[in-house]
Scaffold this active site. Structure first.
Site, PDB file in Angstrom:
ATOM      1  N   VAL A 166       0.844  -1.205   0.000  1.00 32.98           N
ATOM      2  CA  VAL A 166       0.000   0.000   0.000  1.00 32.98           C
ATOM      3  C   VAL A 166       0.872   1.246   0.000  1.00 32.98           C
ATOM      4  O   VAL A 166       1.844   1.339   0.771  1.00 32.98           O
ATOM      5  CB  VAL A 166      -0.924  -0.012   1.238  1.00 32.98           C
ATOM      6  CG1 VAL A 166      -1.752   1.262   1.296  1.00 32.98           C
ATOM      7  CG2 VAL A 166      -1.837  -1.228   1.214  1.00 32.98           C
TER       8      VAL A 166
ATOM      9  N   LYS B   2      -3.441   0.307  -3.290  1.00 32.96           N
ATOM     10  CA  LYS B   2      -2.968  -1.057  -3.036  1.00 32.96           C
ATOM     11  C   LYS B   2      -2.621  -1.707  -4.371  1.00 32.96           C
ATOM     12  O   LYS B   2      -3.456  -1.743  -5.279  1.00 32.96           O
ATOM     13  CB  LYS B   2      -4.066  -1.858  -2.314  1.00 32.96           C
ATOM     14  CG  LYS B   2      -3.681  -3.276  -1.930  1.00 32.96           C
ATOM     15  CD  LYS B   2      -4.842  -3.910  -1.147  1.00 32.96           C
ATOM     16  CE  LYS B   2      -4.547  -5.351  -0.791  1.00 32.96           C
ATOM     17  NZ  LYS B   2      -5.683  -5.974  -0.054  1.00 32.96           N
TER      18      LYS B   2
ATOM     19  N   ASP C  86     -12.162  -9.990  10.033  1.00 32.56           N
ATOM     20  CA  ASP C  86     -10.905  -9.882  10.793  1.00 32.56           C
ATOM     21  C   ASP C  86     -10.830  -8.534  11.511  1.00 32.56           C
ATOM     22  O   ASP C  86      -9.993  -7.682  11.183  1.00 32.56           O
ATOM     23  CB  ASP C  86      -9.725 -10.047   9.826  1.00 32.56           C
ATOM     24  CG  ASP C  86      -8.404 -10.276  10.559  1.00 32.56           C
ATOM     25  OD1 ASP C  86      -8.441 -10.664  11.743  1.00 32.56           O
ATOM     26  OD2 ASP C  86      -7.337 -10.063   9.944  1.00 32.56           O
TER      27      ASP C  86
END
Length: 562
Positions: free
Chosen positions: A140, A154, A289
């Protein structure tokens, strides 16, 4: 097919096996027969003993890190499978960070220009050549587009797809080997898991999928003014380049910096936990996550969710099953939990339901005295899933990822506010949704969905009944009924009849003995010769009655049905 694949990728096979041997798994590979499978000598096994000073989990984590992106991702997914792995290994796999050495800016520049069709300086007015972060699949960079907005870009690593495709083919071979040579393969179907893993990686390699996830989260959370989700810049996004709005704020992982900003940690904990439960139970689309590095905090106590590469999806039916399981834990009701497990279609033998409920009753008793704020959902779910292997219960992969998400969220919240009652946050959401399941609107929707089925049933019912009666008119028509477990039922009838026969025989013998006693008494009043004759007849009769009784008892016991 497996042979062709093996020889095609023999070099990578050898590399993978040598890495596992290097980290102390040579003996295990030898026992599984994998060394012979790829024709590797066993001499190296003796050199691995030093590695065995580390735990199994540590050695596995180091091996996966060394093998690169595919195996790092595999380890991250394995860390969600508490039904497969012991907690000691899970704890180590959770440490797998998706980090790697950065690749050169020249390759970044080439990839952006190839994907977007323009020079980097014509697209961005600023582009920081030093990456903000480097991961196994991409890295990134911070930049600024022509409108002046700051963005993060990204970029996918060069040649990563070919490497991952090769590793996936090897994993398919290994899954086939486990499925066909171990008992675990029959229960868990590792080949199916590899296919699901392949789909997950395929989605992750297409950055447009992550962009779509981000937009969906932005829509779902738009009504919550305390949560921010970055915008996607689609003009600067392709399969291998993703451009997102740069979100200011402090990472939740920088705990000390947040303390200096006088952040209300209790409020942040409530916002995160409530949002995760709503994502799961209401939307059926949740952040897979939610660790501190993927959450930013603003000075006004708002939060931002970042990185939607890993998301969980629950269909309506799965949401209801999770809802039932959650309420079962909240109310400490074992029957609800067992019903939810059976609803999963996961139990291969319904006769085990009672045994499973007994086990869950024992589990419930461990927690029944605990204050509700000390009950950890992730821990309880893991213990429930640990019973799965014993009862051949197949836990769907959606639930294993869900439990991993809950455990991650609980760890984050516990650090922010140790007093927070997670179930207290979840319970009102769950109850509200449970009432919604049985609301008139929902029932009306079910009827609408099945309207054509009901119509067909009404239409075809007269023909079905007419055909039934016509068949009954046939001379050779027979109606067959099959009772489940008929042999067991007959055995029970045998036992009952044998017990009745035994009781009657015992009663008969008692009557005979009583008769002989009376006979003896009467014989004593007659003459001596007649007395001796009567006594002999009585003795013979008594012996014959006892022998007949013993023969009857022996016959009953010989059947084994008493």
């Amino acid at each position: 097919m497996i042979q062709i694949s093996r020889y095609k990728h023999i070099k990578r096979y050898r590399e993978i096996i040598r890495v596992f041997m290097k980290h102390g798994f040579g003996t295990l590979l030898d026992q599984l027969g994998i060394l012979n499978y790829v024709n590797i000598k066993k001499k190296i096994i003796d050199k691995e003993e030093k590695k065995k000073q580390l735990s199994n989990g540590e050695r596995l984590r180091l091996a996966l890190e060394e093998l690169g992106p595919t195996f790092i991702k595999l380890g991250q997914i394995m860390s969600t499978r508490s039904d497969l792995m012991p907690s000691s290994i899970i704890n180590e796999l959770e440490k797998l960070h998706d980090s790697a050495l950065p690749f050169p800016f020249e390759e970044v520049k080439n990839r952006i220009e190839y994907e977007l069709g323009e020079k980097v300086e014509d697209i961005f007015i600023e582009f920081n050549e030093e990456p903000l972060a480097a991961a196994s699949i991409g890295q990134v960079h911070l930049a600024r587009i022509k409108g002046g907005q700051r963005v993060v870009v990204k970029i996918q690593r060069p040649r990563i797809e070919a490497k991952i495709e090769e590793d996936i083919n090897i994993l398919k071979d290994l899954a086939w080997f486990i499925d066909n040579h171990t008992k675990y393969g029959k229960l868990y179907e590792f080949s199916t898991m590899v296919k699901e893993f392949q789909k997950t990686l395929k989605d992750e390699l297409d950055f447009r999928t992550e962009g779509e996830h981000t937009e969906k989260f932005k829509r779902n959370l738009s009504k919550n003014k305390n949560i921010v989700v970055p915008s996607v810049y689609w003009d600067y996004t392709t399969r291998c380049v993703l451009t997102l709005e740069y979100i200011e704020g402090t990472s939740l992982s920088d705990y000390e910096a947040l303390k200096n900003q006088n952040i209300d940690f209790k409020l942040i904990a409530r916002t995160i936990s409530k949002s995760i439960f709503e994502q799961i139970l209401k939307d059926g689309f949740y952040h897979g996550d939610p660790h501190p590095g993927n959450i930013k905090v603003f000075p006004d106590n708002k939060i931002a969710f970042l990185d939607f590469g890993m998301v969980g999806i629950l269909r309506e039916e799965r949401k209801k099953q999770f809802l039932k399981m959650l309420l079962g834990i909240a109310f400490k009701n074992s029957k609800l939990i067992v019903q939810a497990i059976m609803d999963l279609g996961a139990m291969t033998k319904r006769s085990d339901a009672k045994k499973l409920q007994y086990e869950i009753d024992n589990l419930r008793d461990e927690y029944i005295e605990l204050p509700i704020n000390q009950i950890k959902l992730g821990e309880i779910f893991n213990k429930i899933f640990n019973l799965s292997f014993k009862y051949d219960i197949r836990i769907p992969h959606e639930f294993t990822m869900l439990v991993k998400t809950l455990a991650t969220m609980e760890g984050v919240v516990e650090k922010l506010d140790p007093e927070l009652n997670i179930l207290e946050i979840a319970e009102p959401i769950a109850k509200k949704l449970m009432f919604k399941v049985f609301s008139p609107e929902t029932i009306k929707d079910y009827i609408k969905e099945g309207i054509f089925d009901y119509g067909n049933l009404i239409k075809e019912f007269p023909d079905i009944i007419l055909n039934f009666f016509r068949k009954m008119e046939d001379e050779d028509y027979t109606l067959n009924f099959k009772l489940k477990s008929i042999d067991d039922i007959l055995k029970r009838f045998d036992r009952i009849s044998n017990k009745i026969s035994f009781s009657i025989a015992l009663l008969s013998l008692s009557i005979i003995i009583a008769g002989f006693i009376i006979g003896f008494a009467m014989a004593a009043t007659v003459e001596t010769e007649a007395y001796i004759f009567n006594l002999s007849i009585l003795k013979i009769g008594l012996i014959a009655a006892v022998l007949m009784y013993l023969w009857l008892i022996f016959s009953i016991f010989r059947t084994g049905r008493f």
